[in-house]
Every structure is written in structure tokens, then in C-alpha cells.
Design a protein around this motif. Structure first.
Motif, PDB file in Angstrom:
ATOM      1  N   CYS A 176      11.395  -9.583 -14.445  1.00 18.64           N
ATOM      2  CA  CYS A 176      11.647  -9.718 -12.774  1.00 18.64           C
ATOM      3  C   CYS A 176      10.782 -10.740 -12.093  1.00 18.64           C
ATOM      4  N   ASN A 177       9.888 -11.400 -13.000  1.00 23.97           N
ATOM      5  CA  ASN A 177       9.124 -12.565 -12.485  1.00 23.97           C
ATOM      6  C   ASN A 177       8.031 -12.089 -11.678  1.00 23.97           C
ATOM      7  N   ILE A 178       7.481 -11.050 -11.836  1.00 18.86           N
ATOM      8  CA  ILE A 178       6.242 -10.378 -11.562  1.00 18.86           C
ATOM      9  C   ILE A 178       4.953 -10.655 -12.407  1.00 18.86           C
ATOM     10  N   GLN A 179       4.126 -11.256 -11.835  1.00 22.15           N
ATOM     11  CA  GLN A 179       2.816 -11.747 -12.789  1.00 22.15           C
ATOM     12  C   GLN A 179       1.660 -11.278 -11.788  1.00 22.15           C
ATOM     13  N   ASP A 180       0.437 -11.368 -12.773  1.00 26.85           N
ATOM     14  CA  ASP A 180      -0.710 -11.019 -12.003  1.00 26.85           C
ATOM     15  C   ASP A 180      -0.927 -10.014 -11.064  1.00 26.85           C
ATOM     16  N   TYR A 181      -0.183  -8.685 -11.598  1.00 21.70           N
ATOM     17  CA  TYR A 181      -0.104  -7.300 -10.932  1.00 21.70           C
ATOM     18  C   TYR A 181      -1.249  -6.612 -11.159  1.00 21.70           C
ATOM     19  N   SER A 182      -1.918  -6.055 -10.162  1.00 21.76           N
ATOM     20  CA  SER A 182      -2.913  -5.100 -10.169  1.00 21.76           C
ATOM     21  C   SER A 182      -2.788  -4.126  -8.889  1.00 21.76           C
ATOM     22  N   ILE A 183      -3.207  -2.789  -9.391  1.00 22.02           N
ATOM     23  CA  ILE A 183      -3.332  -1.595  -8.419  1.00 22.02           C
ATOM     24  C   ILE A 183      -4.761  -1.305  -8.334  1.00 22.02           C
ATOM     25  N   PHE A 184      -5.145  -1.046  -6.854  1.00 23.33           N
ATOM     26  CA  PHE A 184      -6.644  -0.693  -6.693  1.00 23.33           C
ATOM     27  C   PHE A 184      -6.425   0.706  -6.060  1.00 23.33           C
ATOM     28  N   HIS A 185      -7.535   1.471  -6.131  1.00 22.89           N
ATOM     29  CA  HIS A 185      -7.337   2.739  -5.422  1.00 22.89           C
ATOM     30  C   HIS A 185      -8.724   2.814  -4.672  1.00 22.89           C
ATOM     31  N   ASP A 186      -8.717   3.545  -3.383  1.00 26.43           N
ATOM     32  CA  ASP A 186      -9.837   3.522  -2.477  1.00 26.43           C
ATOM     33  C   ASP A 186      -9.948   5.105  -2.249  1.00 26.43           C
ATOM     34  N   PRO A 187     -10.952   5.774  -3.116  1.00 24.49           N
ATOM     35  CA  PRO A 187     -11.161   7.480  -3.223  1.00 24.49           C
ATOM     36  C   PRO A 187     -11.358   7.985  -1.583  1.00 24.49           C
ATOM     37  N   ALA A 188     -12.000   7.037  -0.729  1.00 25.74           N
ATOM     38  CA  ALA A 188     -12.139   7.741   0.458  1.00 25.74           C
ATOM     39  C   ALA A 188     -10.985   7.835   1.357  1.00 25.74           C
ATOM     40  N   THR A 189      -9.908   7.085   0.943  1.00 28.97           N
ATOM     41  CA  THR A 189      -8.555   7.221   2.021  1.00 28.97           C
ATOM     42  C   THR A 189      -7.375   7.433   1.160  1.00 28.97           C
ATOM     43  N   GLY A 190      -7.781   7.455   0.051  1.00 27.16           N
ATOM     44  CA  GLY A 190      -6.519   7.746  -1.001  1.00 27.16           C
ATOM     45  C   GLY A 190      -5.515   6.549  -1.126  1.00 27.16           C
ATOM     46  N   ILE A 191      -5.954   5.539  -0.560  1.00 27.36           N
ATOM     47  CA  ILE A 191      -4.941   4.286  -0.483  1.00 27.36           C
ATOM     48  C   ILE A 191      -4.677   3.539  -1.744  1.00 27.36           C
ATOM     49  N   ILE A 241       0.766  -1.331  -0.117  1.00 28.30           N
ATOM     50  CA  ILE A 241       0.014   0.011  -0.011  1.00 28.30           C
ATOM     51  C   ILE A 241       0.750   1.236   0.165  1.00 28.30           C
ATOM     52  N   VAL A 242       0.483   2.344  -0.584  1.00 24.39           N
ATOM     53  CA  VAL A 242       0.827   3.570  -0.326  1.00 24.39           C
ATOM     54  C   VAL A 242      -0.303   4.525  -0.809  1.00 24.39           C
ATOM     55  N   LYS A 243      -0.166   5.989  -0.341  1.00 17.89           N
ATOM     56  CA  LYS A 243      -1.303   6.977  -0.519  1.00 17.89           C
ATOM     57  C   LYS A 243      -1.104   7.802  -1.613  1.00 17.89           C
ATOM     58  N   LEU A 244      -1.917   7.727  -2.307  1.00 17.09           N
ATOM     59  CA  LEU A 244      -2.083   8.622  -3.551  1.00 17.09           C
ATOM     60  C   LEU A 244      -2.400   9.991  -3.099  1.00 17.09           C
ATOM     61  N   LYS A 245      -1.989  10.924  -3.623  1.00 14.40           N
ATOM     62  CA  LYS A 245      -2.294  12.579  -3.171  1.00 14.40           C
ATOM     63  C   LYS A 245      -3.660  12.857  -4.074  1.00 14.40           C
ATOM     64  N   PRO A 246      -4.534  13.420  -3.473  1.00 12.37           N
ATOM     65  CA  PRO A 246      -5.793  13.523  -3.982  1.00 12.37           C
ATOM     66  C   PRO A 246      -5.760  14.289  -5.334  1.00 12.37           C
ATOM     67  N   GLU A 247      -4.920  15.304  -5.600  1.00 10.14           N
ATOM     68  CA  GLU A 247      -4.803  16.000  -6.742  1.00 10.14           C
ATOM     69  C   GLU A 247      -4.075  15.387  -7.913  1.00 10.14           C
ATOM     70  N   PHE A 248      -3.747  14.283  -7.584  1.00  7.51           N
ATOM     71  CA  PHE A 248      -3.031  13.386  -8.616  1.00  7.51           C
ATOM     72  C   PHE A 248      -3.756  12.217  -9.195  1.00  7.51           C
ATOM     73  N   VAL A 249      -5.016  12.058  -8.467  1.00  5.92           N
ATOM     74  CA  VAL A 249      -5.739  10.874  -9.080  1.00  5.92           C
ATOM     75  C   VAL A 249      -5.931  10.659 -10.323  1.00  5.92           C
ATOM     76  N   ASP A 250      -6.386  11.654 -10.992  1.00  4.48           N
ATOM     77  CA  ASP A 250      -6.970  11.722 -12.761  1.00  4.48           C
ATOM     78  C   ASP A 250      -5.411  11.359 -13.298  1.00  4.48           C
ATOM     79  N   LYS A 251      -4.519  11.892 -13.023  1.00  6.02           N
ATOM     80  CA  LYS A 251      -3.263  11.860 -13.737  1.00  6.02           C
ATOM     81  C   LYS A 251      -2.563  10.445 -13.368  1.00  6.02           C
ATOM     82  N   TYR A 252      -2.695   9.850 -12.407  1.00  4.04           N
ATOM     83  CA  TYR A 252      -2.292   8.603 -12.024  1.00  4.04           C
ATOM     84  C   TYR A 252      -2.985   7.499 -12.563  1.00  4.04           C
TER      85      TYR A 252
END
Length: 139
Positions: free
Chosen positions: A60-75, A31-42
Motif C-alpha cells: 500500500c505504498n507506505i515506507q519509513d513507518y515508525s510508532i513512538f510512545h510517550d508514557p507520560a501521556t499514553g500517546i 496519534i492515538v492514545k494507548l490504554k496504560p494497562e496494555f503498554v507491555d502487550k502493545y
């Protein structure tokens, strides 16, 4: 006590192949926090990830990679499966790629690390994204 799902791979030491058993993978979440002003750009840049970055992820042997965003917390919640045998070495190879470092420099500026003392994705130690523990898995 609960143990993570992915046990270490057992290797046949009599085989000439150093990795005779296919690594079924280790599931990793971060997890990491996304700054709210950069959500659209991200979201925009992740809709068209640079081919060199995608290729390095695979190498580098990484498979099945996904990133999810929770707008309420920015996580941002990332999950992937690591199917290699040398995670630290593969992450070092990732860091050696100039395009990956350029990608990280761009996206790190839009994020706030949740890891005390973290400087950047490129710096590596401590990690920019905080690894979180799996508490349940149902294959």
C-alpha cells in the motif's frame, strides 16, 4: 503562511507511463492514545508484527513507518511516508486484507481514538488514528 513540505508530484502528460516521475512521498503523522494497562502487550506484538501485515503496508505504498510512545501521556505517535498516487485507494486495499483487519481488531481494543465519532481502524471514516499537521521539516 507555512505550507507542508511535500508538494504534489508534477507528471509529464506526454509520456505513455502514467507515473513517469517517481513520487518522492508525502510525510504523514498520526496519534492515538494507548490504554496504560496494555503498554507491555502493545510493545510485545509490535516486536513481532505479523508478516502479512508488514507485506500489506509495503504493497500500500507506505515506507519509513515508525510508532513512538510517550508514557507520560499514553500517546502513540506514528509517522510514515506515503509514496503512492492514490492514498484513499491504498487505504481501502489495506482494509480489504483479513489479517490486517484481525491485527486492527486486536490493537484497537488497547487504544482510545482521539477522533470524535471514530469506531475502529476497519470502519475507516472517521479515521481511528488522528492525523496531525507537520509544522516543521528539515530534510
Amino acid at each position: 503562511m507555512w505550507k507542508p513540505h511535500s508538494p504534489p508530484v508534477q507528471r509529464d502528460t506526454k509520456s505513455p507511463d502514467p507515473y513517469p516521475v517517481r513520487n518522492t512521498g508525502r510525510r504523514i503523522a498520526q496519534i492515538v492514545k494507548l490504554k496504560p494497562e496494555f503498554v507491555d502487550k502493545y510493545k510485545e506484538v509490535h516486536a513481532a508484527v505479523w508478516p502479512e501485515v508488514l507485506q500489506q503496508i509495503r504493497v500500500c505504498n507506505i515506507q519509513d513507518y515508525s510508532i513512538f510512545h510517550d508514557p507520560a501521556t499514553g500517546i502513540l505517535f506514528a509517522t510514515f511516508k506515503y509514496v503512492g498516487y492514490d492514498y484513499a485507494g491504498d487505504m481501502e486495499r489495506m482494509r480489504e486484507n483479513p489479517r490486517v483487519r484481525e491485527w486492527w481488531a486486536m490493537t484497537d481494543g488497547w487504544q482510545e481514538s482521539l477522533v470524535p465519532g471514530a469506531k475502529s481502524s476497519e470502519a475507516g471514516d472517521p479515521a481511528w488514528w488522528k492525523e496531525v499537521n507537520e509544522v516543521f521539516y528539515n530534510p
